[in-house]
Design a protein around this motif. Structure first.
Motif, short mmCIF file in Angstrom:
data_model
loop_
_atom_site.label_atom_id
_atom_site.label_comp_id
_atom_site.label_asym_id
_atom_site.label_seq_id
_atom_site.Cartn_x
_atom_site.Cartn_y
_atom_site.Cartn_z
N THR A 123 0.84 -1.18 0.00
CA THR A 123 0.00 0.00 0.00
C THR A 123 0.88 1.24 0.00
O THR A 123 2.11 1.15 -0.16
CB THR A 123 -0.98 -0.02 1.19
N PHE B 199 -10.02 0.24 0.76
CA PHE B 199 -10.10 0.91 2.05
C PHE B 199 -11.05 2.10 1.94
O PHE B 199 -10.98 2.89 0.99
CB PHE B 199 -8.72 1.40 2.49
N ASP C 127 -10.74 3.09 -1.77
CA ASP C 127 -11.88 2.54 -2.49
C ASP C 127 -12.57 3.64 -3.29
O ASP C 127 -12.99 4.65 -2.74
CB ASP C 127 -12.87 1.92 -1.49
N LEU D 112 -3.52 -2.61 -1.38
CA LEU D 112 -4.59 -1.94 -0.62
C LEU D 112 -4.72 -0.51 -1.13
O LEU D 112 -3.77 0.27 -1.06
CB LEU D 112 -4.25 -1.95 0.87
N SER E 231 -7.66 -2.91 8.31
CA SER E 231 -7.38 -3.08 6.88
C SER E 231 -6.11 -3.89 6.66
O SER E 231 -5.89 -4.40 5.55
CB SER E 231 -7.26 -1.71 6.19
#
Length: 386
Positions: A10, A68, A54, A51, A106
């Motif tokens: 991420t 996320f 979103d 990740l 997460s």
């Protein structure tokens, strides 16, 4: 919910675009995920997932992509959904309980997190959650055959295994010499006789965040006056993406002392007249010593690079040129925290400028080596003669 072990890649999940509350970093996270996912999977035998913030258009959860709820996190943290809110969160020492739990969740099941330019707050939370992290950053030394990575970790055993992969200062010295020699063929349009080069930065830069605020030159007026002295002229180079004074006109310097220049930063670093390079946290200040100049940071350096392997310590960054391409590199680093596969001795090599070209970011290097320097030199010679 229990999760199978995985490696999570991420980055700064929280940084919005300057004018829209949409992710500015999903593209960078996906870029880095595609760059290293194969090596990480080969090294660990684990799924390697990205990740992301979103938003519409990202792949549905369940495969290589995890989502996320960044807007929900901002609401839980009580932060404004904009750049100012991001600045406040970037190095926050404390978070509301619900926001901290949301972010920690997460990373559930992560054997390790490999980040691309994580925020200080993310690193702090991962450490508190007991999740090992390795943070990979674009290195501030950008004058070589390609950009490279500065890598940091909180884990003492990973740090010890990172040390043999660290490139010491002597690796970079010939690269600076080549660039300085090339600049002889590209003299500045106006001769440089100022002893001090002052460099600006973009208005919004993670390296400028301190205590939840964005800094500029106006925050360092006394220190700047102390460095410059009472009378010496100053050569000021604004950042190409920030044409204003970066707070320079609010520090009490007489305008007659300041000469502004748009010359390439590396051409300027190669000028013998310049003895000192000053900035808040610019990478140009970090690069200056390789060109025989004193670099003075008014603020905090963007990264604390260890000059020698023996200087690697918690909080410092290691310089990794291309070892990160190999699964063996990740086997070395992650062996203390996850089972790894057998070393295979393979050391992939990318062509020069592979990362610059892939990122579409050149940081002024292209002006020296890609834009036909002999033509530029000829044009400048004609301009001076005319």
């Amino acid at each position: 919910m229990r999760h199978a072990p995985r490696i999570i890649i991420t980055g700064d999940l929280l940084r919005p675009q300057d004018k829209l509350f949409k992710s500015s970093q999903n593209g960078n996270i996906l870029w880095f995920h595609r760059l290293v996912r194969r090596a990480l999977a080969n090294a660990t035998g684990l799924p390697v997932q990205a990740l992301l913030w979103d938003e519409p258009g990202i792949a549905p959860p369940g495969g290589d992509i995890l989502a996320f709820d960044t807007p929900g996190f901002y609401a839980a943290a009580g932060a404004a959904p904009d750049t100012e809110g991001w600045v406040g969160l970037f190095d926050a020492m404390d978070l509301p309980r619900d926001a901290a739990a949301m972010l920690a969740a997460s990373f559930a099941g992560a054997a390790a997190v490999v980040g691309f330019e994580l925020t200080e707050m993310q690193k702090r939370l991962l450490t508190l959650a007991g999740i090992p992290w390795v943070d990979v950053n674009i290195h501030p030394y950008r004058f070589g055959p390609d950009v490279l990575f500065a890598i940091q970790t909180d884990h003492p055993e990973i740090l010890a295994r990172l040390m043999p992969h660290h490139a010491e200062d002597h690796v970079f010295e010939p690269w600076a010499d080549l660039l300085a020699a090339t600049a002889v063929k590209m003299p500045p349009r106006v001769p440089v006789d100022q002893p001090c080069l002052l460099v600006g930065q973009t208005q919004v830069d993670r390296a400028l965040i301190s205590g939840g605020k964005l800094l500029d030159l106006s925050h360092f007026a006394p220190a700047l006056h102390a460095v410059l002295g009472p009378e010496a002229p100053v050569l000021f180079k604004p950042h190409p993406y920030n044409a204003d004074g970066f707070g320079l006109h609010h520090v009490g310097l007489r305008l007659s002392r300041i000469r502004e220049t748009r010359e390439n930063a590396y051409v300027l670093l190669a000028q013998d007249a310049i003895r000192t390079v000053v900035g808040v946290s610019s990478s140009v200040v970090a690069e200056a010593r390789f060109f025989g100049k004193e670099g003075v940071f008014l603020g905090t350096p963007p990264m604390r690079i260890a000059p020698r392997r023996a200087d690697i310590a918690p909080g410092r960054h290691a310089s990794v040129v291309d070892a990160w391409l190999s699964a063996d590199f990740w086997r070395d680093l992650l062996a203390p925290v996850v089972a790894v596969t057998a070393h295979d001795g393979r050391r992939p090599v990318l062509p020069p400028n592979a990362l610059r070209t892939s990122l579409r970011q050149f940081w002024g290097w292209d002006e020296i080596f890609f834009q036909l320097p002999w033509d530029l030199a000829q044009g400048r010679a004609q301009a001076r003669a005319g």
